[in-house]
Design a protein around this motif. Structure first.
Motif, PDB file in Angstrom:
ATOM      1  N   LEU A 478       0.738  -1.469   0.775  1.00 37.45           N
ATOM      2  CA  LEU A 478      -0.044   0.221   0.150  1.00 37.45           C
ATOM      3  C   LEU A 478       0.717   1.153  -0.011  1.00 37.45           C
ATOM      4  CD1 LEU A 478      -2.504  -1.148   2.829  1.00 37.45           C
ATOM      5  CD2 LEU A 478      -3.408  -0.708   0.605  1.00 37.45           C
ATOM      6  N   PRO A 479       0.448   2.320  -0.693  1.00 34.26           N
ATOM      7  CA  PRO A 479       1.288   3.430  -0.104  1.00 34.26           C
ATOM      8  C   PRO A 479       1.305   4.069   1.767  1.00 34.26           C
ATOM      9  CG  PRO A 479      -0.857   4.050  -0.823  1.00 34.26           C
ATOM     10  CD  PRO A 479      -0.792   2.530  -1.285  1.00 34.26           C
ATOM     11  N   ALA A 480       2.643   4.804   1.848  1.00 33.25           N
ATOM     12  CA  ALA A 480       2.332   5.142   2.797  1.00 33.25           C
ATOM     13  C   ALA A 480       2.373   6.657   2.700  1.00 33.25           C
ATOM     14  CB  ALA A 480       4.466   4.817   3.149  1.00 33.25           C
ATOM     15  N   TYR A 481       1.577   7.235   3.761  1.00 38.03           N
ATOM     16  CA  TYR A 481       1.154   8.411   4.104  1.00 38.03           C
ATOM     17  C   TYR A 481       1.585   8.818   5.436  1.00 38.03           C
ATOM     18  CZ  TYR A 481      -2.494   5.527   6.768  1.00 38.03           C
ATOM     19  OH  TYR A 481      -3.097   4.864   7.328  1.00 38.03           O
ATOM     20  N   GLN A 482       1.617  10.139   5.841  1.00 34.82           N
ATOM     21  CA  GLN A 482       2.245  10.928   6.444  1.00 34.82           C
ATOM     22  C   GLN A 482       1.837  10.171   7.690  1.00 34.82           C
ATOM     23  OE1 GLN A 482       2.445  15.440   6.410  1.00 34.82           O
ATOM     24  NE2 GLN A 482       3.223  15.271   8.245  1.00 34.82           N
ATOM     25  N   GLU A 483       0.489  10.154   7.834  1.00 34.14           N
ATOM     26  CA  GLU A 483      -0.029   9.623   9.670  1.00 34.14           C
ATOM     27  C   GLU A 483       0.923   8.425   9.784  1.00 34.14           C
ATOM     28  OE1 GLU A 483      -1.737  10.622   6.284  1.00 34.14           O
ATOM     29  OE2 GLU A 483      -2.496  12.844   7.837  1.00 34.14           O
ATOM     30  N   LEU A 484       1.004   7.701   8.621  1.00 28.95           N
ATOM     31  CA  LEU A 484       1.009   6.210   9.211  1.00 28.95           C
ATOM     32  C   LEU A 484       2.597   6.180   9.472  1.00 28.95           C
ATOM     33  CD1 LEU A 484       0.976   3.114   8.858  1.00 28.95           C
ATOM     34  CD2 LEU A 484       1.146   3.353   6.253  1.00 28.95           C
ATOM     35  N   VAL A 485       3.287   6.904   9.069  1.00 34.46           N
ATOM     36  CA  VAL A 485       4.989   6.563   8.970  1.00 34.46           C
ATOM     37  C   VAL A 485       5.060   7.467  10.321  1.00 34.46           C
ATOM     38  CG1 VAL A 485       7.189   8.117   8.379  1.00 34.46           C
ATOM     39  CG2 VAL A 485       5.765   7.144   6.645  1.00 34.46           C
ATOM     40  N   GLU A 486       4.234   8.544  10.807  1.00 32.25           N
ATOM     41  CA  GLU A 486       4.953   9.046  12.371  1.00 32.25           C
ATOM     42  C   GLU A 486       4.234   8.564  13.322  1.00 32.25           C
ATOM     43  OE1 GLU A 486       2.317  12.854  11.875  1.00 32.25           O
ATOM     44  OE2 GLU A 486       3.903  14.277  10.749  1.00 32.25           O
ATOM     45  N   ASN A 487       3.342   7.484  12.587  1.00 30.90           N
ATOM     46  CA  ASN A 487       2.618   6.548  13.910  1.00 30.90           C
ATOM     47  C   ASN A 487       2.084   5.434  13.372  1.00 30.90           C
ATOM     48  OD1 ASN A 487       1.160   9.008  15.738  1.00 30.90           O
ATOM     49  ND2 ASN A 487       0.043   9.137  13.046  1.00 30.90           N
ATOM     50  N   TYR A 488       4.073   4.922  12.933  1.00 31.58           N
ATOM     51  CA  TYR A 488       3.957   3.555  12.481  1.00 31.58           C
ATOM     52  C   TYR A 488       4.074   2.114  12.973  1.00 31.58           C
ATOM     53  CZ  TYR A 488       6.399  -0.771  10.670  1.00 31.58           C
ATOM     54  OH  TYR A 488       7.198  -1.991  10.441  1.00 31.58           O
ATOM     55  N   GLU A 489       5.035   2.186  14.604  1.00 29.64           N
ATOM     56  CA  GLU A 489       5.161   1.633  15.801  1.00 29.64           C
ATOM     57  C   GLU A 489       3.608   1.432  16.037  1.00 29.64           C
ATOM     58  OE1 GLU A 489       7.570  -0.968  15.699  1.00 29.64           O
ATOM     59  OE2 GLU A 489       8.453   0.300  14.541  1.00 29.64           O
ATOM     60  N   ASN A 490       2.964   2.149  16.948  1.00 27.92           N
ATOM     61  CA  ASN A 490       1.889   1.741  17.039  1.00 27.92           C
ATOM     62  C   ASN A 490       0.846   1.480  15.840  1.00 27.92           C
ATOM     63  OD1 ASN A 490       2.103   3.554  19.958  1.00 27.92           O
ATOM     64  ND2 ASN A 490       1.760   5.231  18.856  1.00 27.92           N
ATOM     65  N   LEU A 491       0.561   1.708  15.038  1.00 27.58           N
ATOM     66  CA  LEU A 491      -0.401   1.396  13.766  1.00 27.58           C
ATOM     67  C   LEU A 491       0.161  -0.448  13.480  1.00 27.58           C
ATOM     68  CD1 LEU A 491      -0.750   4.062  11.521  1.00 27.58           C
ATOM     69  CD2 LEU A 491      -2.292   2.816  13.034  1.00 27.58           C
ATOM     70  N   ARG A 492       1.898  -0.833  13.489  1.00 27.88           N
ATOM     71  CA  ARG A 492       2.089  -1.766  13.773  1.00 27.88           C
ATOM     72  C   ARG A 492       2.035  -2.658  14.433  1.00 27.88           C
ATOM     73  NH1 ARG A 492       7.161  -4.530  15.338  1.00 27.88           N
ATOM     74  NH2 ARG A 492       7.363  -5.977  13.978  1.00 27.88           N
ATOM     75  N   MET A 493       1.828  -2.508  15.779  1.00 27.61           N
ATOM     76  CA  MET A 493       1.395  -3.158  16.315  1.00 27.61           C
ATOM     77  C   MET A 493      -0.130  -3.730  16.741  1.00 27.61           C
ATOM     78  SD  MET A 493       4.011  -3.822  18.331  1.00 27.61           S
ATOM     79  CE  MET A 493       3.507  -4.990  19.141  1.00 27.61           C
ATOM     80  N   ARG A 494      -1.029  -2.710  16.181  1.00 34.58           N
ATOM     81  CA  ARG A 494      -2.514  -2.763  16.884  1.00 34.58           C
ATOM     82  C   ARG A 494      -2.833  -3.847  15.134  1.00 34.58           C
ATOM     83  NH1 ARG A 494      -5.587   2.377  15.192  1.00 34.58           N
ATOM     84  NH2 ARG A 494      -6.973   1.855  13.338  1.00 34.58           N
ATOM     85  N   ARG A 630      11.431   9.219   3.574  1.00 36.52           N
ATOM     86  CA  ARG A 630      11.734   8.570   2.887  1.00 36.52           C
ATOM     87  C   ARG A 630      10.315   7.563   2.252  1.00 36.52           C
ATOM     88  NH1 ARG A 630      16.737   7.986  -1.259  1.00 36.52           N
ATOM     89  NH2 ARG A 630      15.617   5.931  -1.702  1.00 36.52           N
ATOM     90  N   PHE A 631      10.245   7.012   3.277  1.00 33.14           N
ATOM     91  CA  PHE A 631       9.184   6.054   3.023  1.00 33.14           C
ATOM     92  C   PHE A 631       8.184   6.277   2.016  1.00 33.14           C
ATOM     93  CE2 PHE A 631      10.795   5.158   7.887  1.00 33.14           C
ATOM     94  CZ  PHE A 631      11.589   4.713   6.898  1.00 33.14           C
ATOM     95  N   ASN A 632       7.830   5.400   1.141  1.00 32.46           N
ATOM     96  CA  ASN A 632       6.954   6.080   0.164  1.00 32.46           C
ATOM     97  C   ASN A 632       5.807   4.312   0.581  1.00 32.46           C
ATOM     98  OD1 ASN A 632       9.091   7.852  -1.213  1.00 32.46           O
ATOM     99  ND2 ASN A 632       9.653   5.909  -2.244  1.00 32.46           N
ATOM    100  N   LEU A 633       6.253   3.369   0.673  1.00 32.59           N
ATOM    101  CA  LEU A 633       5.795   2.067   0.455  1.00 32.59           C
ATOM    102  C   LEU A 633       5.328   1.605   2.283  1.00 32.59           C
ATOM    103  CD1 LEU A 633       6.937   0.775  -3.024  1.00 32.59           C
ATOM    104  CD2 LEU A 633       4.192   1.518  -2.513  1.00 32.59           C
ATOM    105  N   VAL A 634       4.284   0.605   2.182  1.00 27.01           N
ATOM    106  CA  VAL A 634       4.240  -0.189   3.488  1.00 27.01           C
ATOM    107  C   VAL A 634       4.139  -1.429   3.089  1.00 27.01           C
ATOM    108  CG1 VAL A 634       1.489   0.578   3.656  1.00 27.01           C
ATOM    109  CG2 VAL A 634       2.962  -0.916   5.584  1.00 27.01           C
TER     110      VAL A 634
END
Length: 808
Positions: A478-494, A630-634
């Motif tokens: 999926l395309p990465a976006y600013q909110e995902l990158v900034e809160n990545y660890e929390n979203l990853r655990m979820r 420079r994270f473009n993708l997840v």
């Protein structure tokens, strides 16, 4: 005279309908195949020729050199300053310079949200360079407005239906940037035969703002994302500019810390716009291009199939020559000259070819949707829009008629009247050998095509099933976006709490993409930091990247979230990088100092080599690091058996977090398969036309075997009376034809081997052609020939001897 020729043709048609049908059907199938191929070739050769100034438009590419002068990266894009600088420095030679920047955007109207991939930012002079027709609005001023956007008619219909789109607003989002764009012009859809196709053209001013303003943009020589085109002034030669490029680069790009002039490590190259589609397959392109090699291959196939059809005609005409010997003898006795007889037989051939052409047009029209589907081209046989097609068809008829009728006309007109009327005329061995040679040629071509099909299929199977060194199954991106990158660890655990998700990671690029990012490298070798003459491609990743893709370690360790230094100093490299740098082993690399671009650090681990790119490219030296940006993708690995549940969950999460953006994803497996679409099409085309070539050969062989058995009817009767079995007779009649197939096989093997090995050379990783491929191709050809001949032989062998003796 022509009326007389026509009457004779009709008389022969009624007298020998089976013979005529086989000849006409063979010619029609061959011509239909050729028409389809020539339509495809004509379309390929027509790319970008519709531009009125196409002979003066050049796209500029950029290459990068290693220290030994070899190109290690060649991009079809330039950095943003090059366009304006080329226009100012070469104002005497250049009329216009324009840049285009392609990006995916989200567009929203009053009711819908769409992700658009054919969205381009452009300089306002684009309509002075390209001949795209604007049907509403002012092309001169549309892109001078910061919010200006030009859309195609199909996009106008998509977003606004039947209402007038002029002045309407489209809300655009590119990453975190949003803007309201006003439709200021509408243009015709860009023709399919264009090396890139835009649905939207937006003002370049937004891009300038993104770079921090014009001055900052003009300092950026590293962001090679802009397609850049020159329109030369009339009478100007591109060589006049090309010779000055090194001095131009040295004048505008700063000398590096090593003191090397820019022209020693980079260069610019002009490409005439009409050459791009078939000759430019660089490391980056606005859209994937084709290759001139395929045009040559398809043209050769068309000619081969036509020759096979013509050979059929020659063989059948000369084989049945005895039937017309008396006619020729009588005409010569009555004063007919040889050239008159040649004209008669050539006229008959052209009449048959005209009939075949009519059937061929019908067959082509019926097959065109299927052929267009697997070539991916919008082809048509519209002679009202393309009157040159009619001229081409007439040329094809004359070509086929002359080739097919030349030898039979000379052969039949050469009969000696005295011998013919006495019944002592016999066909010479030279003519028999020539006819056999034609059959051998037919089957050689058929076997070559069969080998080509088998090799292409085998190579495709190899590419799709080769171990890539990582796990590509069940990974969606999926395309990465600013909110995902900034809160990545929390979203990853979820996300990991969901039963269908195994792991996920952020990345600048993912496997199946191209490795286009690289910076200068210094590495510790023999205790000293040494500047490396290598290209080390970089991928920015999060800590869990290796685990997400199942990439194995050869030595050292993976990134550790608990160690803060891993995010600022640590590097992972692959085994190819070890060899390129010159370290003794993976273990030897651990702990070594590595300076990459602005980052200073050390190697903590070495991953085993894996195929990041397609098998067209060799495995490149790579470096992995954890950046701040420079994270473009997840990339998300799904659990087997829970894929649909996981995707439904991710869709719900996406809609909750990004309601203004559509949920679009791709799979790594699908992306790898898409990279081999060109080869898939080649295999399909080869298979289709190999089948046609075999069909035409079978028709000819059927006619020849039918005639041969007819000529030997009495012999067969005598043999049966003497006790010969049906199998003996079938073998007797079939062995001569199978010998011809064997000779064709011997001719085909070296040609097919050379041709397919040349094709396989375009892959960094390919199969070796096994002798089994040639054996199978020969067996298929022999089996088809045996079945064709035996069908006639069996019928002849089953004739009652009494009936055989009645044949005159």
């Amino acid at each position: 005279m022509l009326t007389n020729y026509f009457k004779i043709f009709i008389r022969n048609l009624k007298k020998n309908p089976a013979y005529m049908l086989i000849n006409i059907l063979g010619l029609s199938v061959g011509m239909a195949a050729s028409i389809l191929i020539f339509l495809f070739v004509q379309h390929e050769l027509s790319y970008d020729r519709y531009h009125e100034k196409s002979d003066r438009i050049y796209r500029i590419s950029r290459s990068f050199f290693s220290q030994n002068g070899e190109i290690n990266l060649h991009l079809g894009h330039l950095a943003p300053p090059f366009g304006p600088l080329l226009k100012s420095d070469f104002s005497q030679e250049v009329e216009e310079v324009i840049r285009v920047l392609n990006t995916n955007v989200i567009l929203k109207d009053e009711a819908s949200i769409f992700e658009e991939r054919r969205f381009y930012f452009s300089d306002p002079e684009i309509f002075k360079v390209f001949s795209w027709k604007v049907v509403d609005g002012d092309p001169e001023s549309a892109l001078n407005f910061p919010d200006g956007i030009v859309i195609t008619k199909s996009m106008a219909n998509k977003y606004f239906g039947k209402s007038n789109p002029m002045g309407k607003i489209l809300e655009m989002k590119v990453g975190p940037v949003s803007a309201n764009m006003q439709v200021r012009a509408v243009m015709e859809d860009i023709p399919d035969n264009s090396h890139f196709k835009a649905d939207f053209l937006a003002s370049m001013e937004l891009v300038t703002d993104f770079y921090g303003g014009y001055e900052e943009m003009m300092k950026n020589f590293g962001s090679n994302n802009f397609g850049t085109y020159l329109l030369l002034k009339e009478g100007t030669e591109i060589a006049a500019i090309e010779a000055q490029i090194p001095e131009f680069l040295n004048r505008h790009i700063q000398v590096g810390t090593d003191g090397a002039l820019p022209s020693t490590w980079t260069n610019l190259h002009p490409w005439l716009i009409t050459d791009i589609h078939l000759h430019s397959n660089l490391d980056s392109e606005l859209e994937p291009n084709s290759s001139i090699e395929y045009v040559y291959i398809y043209t050769a196939i068309a000619i081969f199939i036509l020759l096979i059809a013509c050979v059929n005609f020659m063989n059948l005409a000369t084989a049945r020559s005895a039937k017309r010997a008396l006619e020729v003898g009588l005409r010569k006795v009555l004063g007919a000259e040889k050239k008159l007889l040649i004209g008669q037989f050539m006229s008959e051939t052209i009449m048959m070819t005209l009939m075949a052409a009519c059937i061929a047009l019908l067959l082509s029209w019926l097959m065109l949707p299927v052929f267009g589907n697997f070539t991916g081209k919008d082809l048509s046989i519209n002679m009202l829009e393309h009157p040159e097609y009619l001229l081409g068809l007439l040329v094809l008829v004359l070509f086929v008629g002359m080739i097919a009728g030349s030898y039979p006309s000379l052969f039949l007109s050469g009969f000696q009247p005295v011998k013919v009327l006495k019944g002592t005329y016999k066909i010479g061995s030279l003519h028999e050998k020539f006819r056999s040679g034609l059959v051998i040629g037919q089957f050689a071509i058929s076997i070559i095509l069969i080998v080509a099909v088998l090799v292409v299929v085998h190579q495709l199977d190899y590419m799709k099933n080769k171990e890539l060194g990582f796990e590509k199954d069940r990974v969606i991106v999926l395309p990465a976006y600013q909110e995902l990158v900034e809160n990545y660890e929390n979203l990853r655990m979820r996300y990991l709490q969901h039963s269908g998700i195994e792991e996920l990671a952020l990345a600048s690029r993912v496997p199946s993409g191209r490795l286009l990012d690289a910076m200068g490298t210094r590495a510790e070798v023999n205790g000293e930091l040494t500047t490396m003459d290598i290209r080390l491609a970089d991928i920015h990743v999060s800590h869990s990247f290796m685990e997400t893709f199942g990439i194995k370690l050869a030595a050292g360790r993976d990134f550790d979230f608990q160690l803060a230094s891993d995010s600022t100093e640590a590097f992972l490299i692959n085994e190819s990088a070890i060899r390129a740098i010159g370290w003794a082993s993976a273990e030897d690399a651990i702990g070594k100092a590595l300076h990459y671009g602005p980052r200073r650090g050390y190697v903590i681990g070495v991953v085993k080599d894996f195929h990041f790119e397609s098998l067209h490219q060799p495995i490149s030296p790579m470096v992995f690091m954890i950046p701040d940006t420079r994270f473009n993708l997840v990339a998300i690995r799904l659990k087997q058996g829970f894929e649909e549940e996981a995707i439904s969950y991710l869709r719900e999460e996406w809609i909750a977090l990004r309601p203004d953006f559509p949920f679009n994803y791709f799979t790594i497996e699908d992306r790898f398969e898409q990279q081999y679409e060109a080869e898939e099409k080649v295999g399909t085309v080869f298979g289709f036309f190999a089948g046609l070539a075999i069909l035409i050969s079978v028709l000819g062989l059927f006619g020849l075997s039918a005639y041969a058995t007819e000529q030997r009817t009495k012999e067969i009767g005598v043999r049966k009376v003497m006790g010969a079995s049906v199998s003996n007779i079938v073998l007797l009649l079939g062995k001569d034809f199978l010998k011809l197939v064997l000779f064709g096989f011997l001719i085909a093997v070296p040609i097919a081997w050379y041709g397919m090995n040349s094709w396989l050379d375009s892959f960094a990783y390919s199969i070796s052609i096994s002798w089994l491929v040639f054996a199978l191709a020969g067996f298929i050809a022999a089996l088809i020939a045996a079945l064709t001949v035996s069908s006639q032989s069996m019928r002849a062998a089953m004739i009652n001897p009494v009936d055989a003796f009645k044949v005159e």
